[in-house]
Design a protein around this motif. Structure first.
Motif, PDB file in Angstrom:
ATOM      1  N   TYR A   1       0.869  -1.167   0.000  1.00 59.01           N
ATOM      2  CA  TYR A   1       0.000   0.000   0.000  1.00 59.01           C
ATOM      3  C   TYR A   1       0.909   1.220   0.000  1.00 59.01           C
ATOM      4  O   TYR A   1       1.941   1.243   0.670  1.00 59.01           O
ATOM      5  N   VAL A   2       0.542   2.258  -0.751  1.00 61.95           N
ATOM      6  CA  VAL A   2       1.360   3.467  -0.792  1.00 61.95           C
ATOM      7  C   VAL A   2       0.476   4.695  -0.970  1.00 61.95           C
ATOM      8  O   VAL A   2      -0.535   4.643  -1.665  1.00 61.95           O
ATOM      9  N   GLU A   3       0.848   5.760  -0.279  1.00 56.78           N
ATOM     10  CA  GLU A   3       0.235   7.077  -0.469  1.00 56.78           C
ATOM     11  C   GLU A   3       1.340   8.028  -0.897  1.00 56.78           C
ATOM     12  O   GLU A   3       2.423   8.025  -0.306  1.00 56.78           O
ATOM     13  N   THR A   4       1.059   8.825  -1.938  1.00 60.06           N
ATOM     14  CA  THR A   4       2.049   9.786  -2.414  1.00 60.06           C
ATOM     15  C   THR A   4       1.457  11.184  -2.391  1.00 60.06           C
ATOM     16  O   THR A   4       0.244  11.365  -2.309  1.00 60.06           O
ATOM     17  N   ARG A   5       2.336  12.146  -2.479  1.00 59.65           N
ATOM     18  CA  ARG A   5       1.922  13.540  -2.642  1.00 59.65           C
ATOM     19  C   ARG A   5       2.716  14.085  -3.815  1.00 59.65           C
ATOM     20  O   ARG A   5       3.806  13.629  -4.108  1.00 59.65           O
ATOM     21  N   SER A   6       2.179  15.007  -4.471  1.00 60.40           N
ATOM     22  CA  SER A   6       2.821  15.669  -5.615  1.00 60.40           C
ATOM     23  C   SER A   6       3.222  14.686  -6.711  1.00 60.40           C
ATOM     24  O   SER A   6       4.404  14.461  -6.917  1.00 60.40           O
ATOM     25  N   PRO A   7       2.278  14.071  -7.410  1.00 50.65           N
ATOM     26  CA  PRO A   7       0.828  14.171  -7.273  1.00 50.65           C
ATOM     27  C   PRO A   7       0.310  13.270  -6.151  1.00 50.65           C
ATOM     28  O   PRO A   7       0.943  12.284  -5.779  1.00 50.65           O
ATOM     29  N   GLN A   8      -0.863  13.627  -5.659  1.00 52.93           N
ATOM     30  CA  GLN A   8      -1.472  12.868  -4.584  1.00 52.93           C
ATOM     31  C   GLN A   8      -2.203  11.673  -5.171  1.00 52.93           C
ATOM     32  O   GLN A   8      -3.065  11.810  -6.042  1.00 52.93           O
ATOM     33  N   LEU A   9      -1.831  10.494  -4.686  1.00 51.74           N
ATOM     34  CA  LEU A   9      -2.524   9.280  -5.108  1.00 51.74           C
ATOM     35  C   LEU A   9      -2.363   8.204  -4.055  1.00 51.74           C
ATOM     36  O   LEU A   9      -1.468   8.262  -3.219  1.00 51.74           O
ATOM     37  N   THR A  10      -3.271   7.255  -4.096  1.00 46.96           N
ATOM     38  CA  THR A  10      -3.247   6.095  -3.219  1.00 46.96           C
ATOM     39  C   THR A  10      -3.275   4.870  -4.097  1.00 46.96           C
ATOM     40  O   THR A  10      -4.063   4.791  -5.041  1.00 46.96           O
ATOM     41  N   ALA A  11      -2.406   3.916  -3.798  1.00 44.39           N
ATOM     42  CA  ALA A  11      -2.341   2.692  -4.598  1.00 44.39           C
ATOM     43  C   ALA A  11      -2.125   1.507  -3.667  1.00 44.39           C
ATOM     44  O   ALA A  11      -1.570   1.641  -2.578  1.00 44.39           O
ATOM     45  N   SER A  12      -2.605   0.368  -4.106  1.00 49.11           N
ATOM     46  CA  SER A  12      -2.363  -0.876  -3.377  1.00 49.11           C
ATOM     47  C   SER A  12      -2.117  -1.971  -4.397  1.00 49.11           C
ATOM     48  O   SER A  12      -2.430  -1.828  -5.577  1.00 49.11           O
ATOM     49  N   GLY A  13      -1.550  -3.049  -3.925  1.00 50.33           N
ATOM     50  CA  GLY A  13      -1.269  -4.134  -4.853  1.00 50.33           C
ATOM     51  C   GLY A  13      -0.838  -5.389  -4.140  1.00 50.33           C
ATOM     52  O   GLY A  13      -0.864  -5.476  -2.908  1.00 50.33           O
ATOM     53  N   TYR A  14      -0.428  -6.354  -4.927  1.00 55.79           N
ATOM     54  CA  TYR A  14      -0.016  -7.645  -4.398  1.00 55.79           C
ATOM     55  C   TYR A  14       1.091  -8.208  -5.278  1.00 55.79           C
ATOM     56  O   TYR A  14       1.296  -7.778  -6.419  1.00 55.79           O
ATOM     57  N   PHE A  15       1.810  -9.159  -4.726  1.00 50.40           N
ATOM     58  CA  PHE A  15       2.763  -9.950  -5.493  1.00 50.40           C
ATOM     59  C   PHE A  15       2.664 -11.376  -4.997  1.00 50.40           C
ATOM     60  O   PHE A  15       2.528 -11.634  -3.807  1.00 50.40           O
ATOM     61  N   ARG A  16       2.631 -12.306  -5.939  1.00 51.41           N
ATOM     62  CA  ARG A  16       2.462 -13.716  -5.600  1.00 51.41           C
ATOM     63  C   ARG A  16       3.564 -14.515  -6.273  1.00 51.41           C
ATOM     64  O   ARG A  16       3.764 -14.412  -7.485  1.00 51.41           O
ATOM     65  N   LYS A  17       4.277 -15.269  -5.460  1.00 54.53           N
ATOM     66  CA  LYS A  17       5.386 -16.093  -5.942  1.00 54.53           C
ATOM     67  C   LYS A  17       6.322 -15.288  -6.835  1.00 54.53           C
ATOM     68  O   LYS A  17       6.732 -15.731  -7.897  1.00 54.53           O
ATOM     69  N   LEU A  18       6.622 -14.085  -6.378  1.00 54.89           N
ATOM     70  CA  LEU A  18       7.515 -13.201  -7.116  1.00 54.89           C
ATOM     71  C   LEU A  18       8.939 -13.723  -6.952  1.00 54.89           C
ATOM     72  O   LEU A  18       9.468 -13.773  -5.846  1.00 54.89           O
ATOM     73  N   CYS A  19       9.541 -14.133  -8.043  1.00 54.95           N
ATOM     74  CA  CYS A  19      10.879 -14.681  -7.977  1.00 54.95           C
ATOM     75  C   CYS A  19      11.908 -13.573  -7.837  1.00 54.95           C
ATOM     76  O   CYS A  19      11.666 -12.443  -8.246  1.00 54.95           O
ATOM     77  N   PHE A  20      13.033 -13.886  -7.214  1.00 52.26           N
ATOM     78  CA  PHE A  20      14.099 -12.912  -7.075  1.00 52.26           C
ATOM     79  C   PHE A  20      15.446 -13.573  -7.260  1.00 52.26           C
ATOM     80  O   PHE A  20      15.621 -14.758  -7.007  1.00 52.26           O
ATOM     81  N   GLN A  21      16.385 -12.777  -7.739  1.00 51.73           N
ATOM     82  CA  GLN A  21      17.753 -13.230  -7.886  1.00 51.73           C
ATOM     83  C   GLN A  21      18.503 -12.829  -6.634  1.00 51.73           C
ATOM     84  O   GLN A  21      18.311 -11.731  -6.098  1.00 51.73           O
ATOM     85  N   SER A  22      19.356 -13.702  -6.159  1.00 52.92           N
ATOM     86  CA  SER A  22      20.094 -13.446  -4.939  1.00 52.92           C
ATOM     87  C   SER A  22      21.555 -13.184  -5.278  1.00 52.92           C
ATOM     88  O   SER A  22      22.229 -14.044  -5.843  1.00 52.92           O
ATOM     89  N   LEU A  23      22.023 -11.983  -4.958  1.00 56.50           N
ATOM     90  CA  LEU A  23      23.419 -11.635  -5.181  1.00 56.50           C
ATOM     91  C   LEU A  23      24.153 -11.693  -3.846  1.00 56.50           C
ATOM     92  O   LEU A  23      23.726 -11.056  -2.886  1.00 56.50           O
ATOM     93  N   LYS A  24      25.224 -12.439  -3.819  1.00 58.66           N
ATOM     94  CA  LYS A  24      25.981 -12.601  -2.563  1.00 58.66           C
ATOM     95  C   LYS A  24      27.394 -12.124  -2.756  1.00 58.66           C
ATOM     96  O   LYS A  24      27.950 -12.144  -3.787  1.00 58.66           O
TER      97      LYS A  24
END
Length: 178
Positions: free
Chosen positions: A155-178
């Motif tokens: 969930y995020v609220e911003t200003r300049s411009p003002q907006l509200t957004a929400s979302g989801y991520f499911r089984k979002l894969c990621f690369q792991s850098l070590k």
């Protein structure tokens, strides 16, 4: 000697190309991304985002050791970047594993918590103009360190411009850098 050096740029380009290809084709991303879903809702309009990148890096500085999971998704007119900071890790093993704690990560422009920052950019694929984040929350509901996937919502609220957004991520894969 000059004729021996002529193929050097081509050889270096080939090595660089192989390096880039091997990173992109790393099993940590390719086979795990088939079930990835990333969504966003702004002004009651749901949209699917295309995953651009998702990477877990480790940071060690005078404050301690941390993990940063950075996620990026786009549509034709919106870009969302989420940064999740986890840590202070005391042991090397905890820092090196591919997991972060399940729970809420938040950001507030008025506070000191910056563990869950989200940026929303509006525009086109060649240029996004990022709104100023006022507050954000990312909730990690599950992590699969073996397959390097993460599930949750934001969930995020911003200003300049003002907006509200929400979302989801499911089984979002990621690369792991070590």
């Amino acid at each position: 000697m000059n004729t021996l050096l002529r193929p050097l740029p081509a050889i270096l380009a080939g090595i660089f190309t192989c390096f880039i290809y091997s990173c992109a084709a790393d099993d940590s991303m390719g086979s795990n991304c088939t079930e990835t879903e990333l969504g966003l809702t702004i002004a009651n309009q749901p949209r699917q985002l295309k995953l651009v990148s998702s990477t877990m890096i480790r940071i060690t500085n005078v404050e301690g050791s941390y993990k940063l999971l950075s996620l990026e998704g786009v549509t034709d007119s919106i870009k969302v970047i989420a940064n999740i900071k986890s840590g202070r890790y005391i042991t090397y093993g905890d820092l090196q594993n591919d997991s972060i704690p399940v729970g809420k990560y938040t950001y507030s422009s008025r506070g000191t918590d910056t563990t869950g920052r989200i940026l929303v950019g509006l525009g086109r694929s060649d240029a996004y103009h990022f709104a100023i984040t006022d507050s954000a929350m990312i909730e990690i509901t599950s992590v699969d360190p073996v397959n390097r996937t993460v599930t949750g919502k934001y969930y995020v609220e911003t200003r300049s411009p003002q907006l509200t957004a929400s979302g989801y991520f499911r089984k979002l894969c990621f690369q792991s850098l070590k």
